[in-house]
Write an enzyme that holds these catalytic residues in place. Structure first.
Site, mmCIF file in Angstrom:
data_model
loop_
_atom_site.group_PDB
_atom_site.id
_atom_site.type_symbol
_atom_site.label_atom_id
_atom_site.label_comp_id
_atom_site.label_asym_id
_atom_site.label_seq_id
_atom_site.Cartn_x
_atom_site.Cartn_y
_atom_site.Cartn_z
ATOM 1 N N ARG A 94 2.469 0.872 10.307
ATOM 2 C CA ARG A 94 1.924 1.179 8.985
ATOM 3 C C ARG A 94 3.063 1.155 7.958
ATOM 4 N NH1 ARG A 94 -3.039 3.470 7.983
ATOM 5 N NH2 ARG A 94 -3.204 4.123 10.164
ATOM 6 N N SER B 240 -9.874 -6.189 10.440
ATOM 7 C CA SER B 240 -11.118 -5.569 9.994
ATOM 8 C C SER B 240 -11.874 -6.614 9.196
ATOM 9 C CB SER B 240 -10.819 -4.339 9.132
ATOM 10 O OG SER B 240 -11.999 -3.611 8.861
ATOM 11 N N GLU C 280 -6.103 -1.035 15.811
ATOM 12 C CA GLU C 280 -6.716 -1.993 14.898
ATOM 13 C C GLU C 280 -5.716 -3.071 14.478
ATOM 14 O OE1 GLU C 280 -7.923 -2.438 10.256
ATOM 15 O OE2 GLU C 280 -7.853 -0.405 11.089
ATOM 16 N N ARG D 139 1.315 -6.168 12.650
ATOM 17 C CA ARG D 139 0.697 -5.565 13.825
ATOM 18 C C ARG D 139 0.602 -6.564 14.978
ATOM 19 N NH1 ARG D 139 -3.582 -0.873 12.105
ATOM 20 N NH2 ARG D 139 -2.260 0.058 10.495
ATOM 21 N N ARG E 167 0.845 -1.200 0.000
ATOM 22 C CA ARG E 167 0.000 0.000 0.000
ATOM 23 C C ARG E 167 0.880 1.249 0.000
ATOM 24 N NH1 ARG E 167 -4.755 -1.735 4.393
ATOM 25 N NH2 ARG E 167 -5.307 -3.679 3.321
#
Length: 426
Positions: free
Chosen positions: A276, A351, A348, A390, A261
């Site tokens: 991230r 999801s 988070e 994460r 990403r």
């Protein structure tokens, strides 16, 4: 993608739902574009009918020896042939304009999704686990990571910001977590293990609602392929354009892949540490089910992701996202947020979304229910089970010791070759 017939039949209901997304009513514009496209298609049909009738009449006139009438009819056919490309181009252009307009409208939220503009309006559904009490001040992973093999400097030297070079125990912990996640989802929860491509064409990205809206958040190669932002793209698009047999449901697939990403929409966020990254691994879960099964499948998928956190004994909470914090293609989303004692916050880590028939419509994927005349669209769901990087962060912060070492969770011992503690090397 949205059903144009449903919009035509009940524009008020569509606008009421889309305004919950914070978008101005659009049904009138959609119907206007659709009527223009349908009018263009009607003109083509009428021209084709006239051409066919004139061609038939030419033969009759020639048989009757009426040369003058035949020549007049031939001129009419020639004129129609000349105008047909113009009519067809109008039809194509109007169809593409309608398609592009619809493609930029997000999915309609489920009725039980709470209102709200951002994460502050998300609703806590449940909390699991007991936060560890430390006899020292817990540190963030970015502070204890370098001594354990989380090399931010070499990652940046090789590739720039948001890249990390893992060494030794850190690399093994990362690998162990990914393997544990995939094994559990396959053996305990019945997902089919897959190893899909991480380079895909436009059609796969479009079908899974990543294009056109999120093009800037993804990496594109020089030969016009995309590096997947998540294995959701490859797994879901594996049934693109298919007419599925009803007996194949539920389809459940899992993959552990690299994801990429650009993070264009998150400039300045989480620039420090391993939270991230531009390149990361994720164990992705995808389900394709009959419409009446999707709500139950959503709960099941979310629980499958929760099982990993419970097995690792990581405290977390389950959140129902509000409309403003929900993804473009989702109709309902649960986030799992793991407790990070170094940050003193929940973050988070998974999801899980139900997209309804939104993606299936974009992909042109259908199935024919038994005893029914017409085919229908299945529902697709996707979720992280979990994001590996994460989870590494969560293990580091929750299992850290005063001397800078990390205790390896018991669930990972079979994957760590007997290593139970990661010791700092510097």
């Amino acid at each position: 993608m949205h059903d144009i017939r449903t919009i035509r039949e009940n524009p008020e209901a569509f606008d009421a739902a889309i305004t919950r997304r914070g978008i101005e009513p659009v049904a009138a514009k959609i119907i206007e574009l659709d009527e223009a496209r349908r009018a263009a298609a009607t003109k083509i049909q009428e021209a084709q009918s006239k051409r066919n009738a004139a061609s038939k009449a030419i033969g009759q006139a020639m048989g009757q020896g009426d040369t003058a009438k035949a020549e007049t009819l031939k001129a009419e056919v020639a004129d129609i042939k000349q105008t047909m490309p113009v009519l067809e181009e109008d039809n194509r252009r109007l169809g593409a304009e309608l398609q592009d307009y619809l493609a930029r409208i997000p999915n309609l939220p489920a009725s039980d999704v709470p209102a709200g503009d951002d994460e502050d309006a998300n609703v806590e559904i449940s909390v699991w686990g007991t936060k560890r009490t430390f006899d020292f001040t817990p540190q963030e992973h970015a502070d204890i990571g370098p001594a354990l093999g989380m090399d931010f400097e070499t990652g940046a030297k090789l590739s720039g910001a948001r890249f990390t070079f893992l060494r030794g125990g850190m690399a093994r912990l990362h690998r162990a977590l990914g393997q544990f996640m995939l094994d559990h989802q396959v053996t305990a929860n019945g997902y089919t293990e897959c190893a899909p491509p991480v380079l895909v064409r436009d059609e796969a990205m479009y079908g899974t609602d990543k294009l056109p809206k999120f093009a800037e958040d993804s990496f594109r190669t020089t030969d016009d392929r995309w590096l997947i932002p998540t294995a959701e793209v490859s797994l879901t698009a594996s049934v693109q354009g298919d007419l599925l047999d009803e007996t194949v449901f539920p389809i459940r697939m899992a993959a552990l892949t690299q994801c990429f990403r650009s993070e264009a929409g998150s400039a300045g966020k989480d620039t420090r540490g391993f939270i991230r990254q531009h390149q990361f691994e994720k164990c992705e879960l995808v389900s394709i089910v009959k419409p009446e099964e999707s709500e139950a499948e959503h709960e099941r998928m979310t629980d499958c992701a929760e099982q990993i956190l419970r097995a690792l004994e990581l405290p977390y909470r389950k959140m129902l996202l509000c409309i403003g914090d929900m993804g473009f293609g989702a109709r309902k989303t649960y986030d799992l947020e793991v407790w990070l004692p170094g940050q003193g916050a929940y973050r988070e880590i998974s999801s899980c979304s139900n997209t309804g028939d939104f993606q299936a419509r974009r992909m042109g994927t259908r199935f024919k229910p038994e005893g029914e005349k017409n085919s229908v669209f299945p529902h697709t769901l996707n979720g992280s089970g979990l994001a590996v990087g994460r989870t590494v962060v969560a293990v580091m912060e929750n299992y850290q010791n005063a001397d800078g070492s990390i205790t390896v969770p018991a669930a990972l011992h079979p994957y760590m070759g007997g290593v139970e503690t990661l010791e700092p090397t510097a």
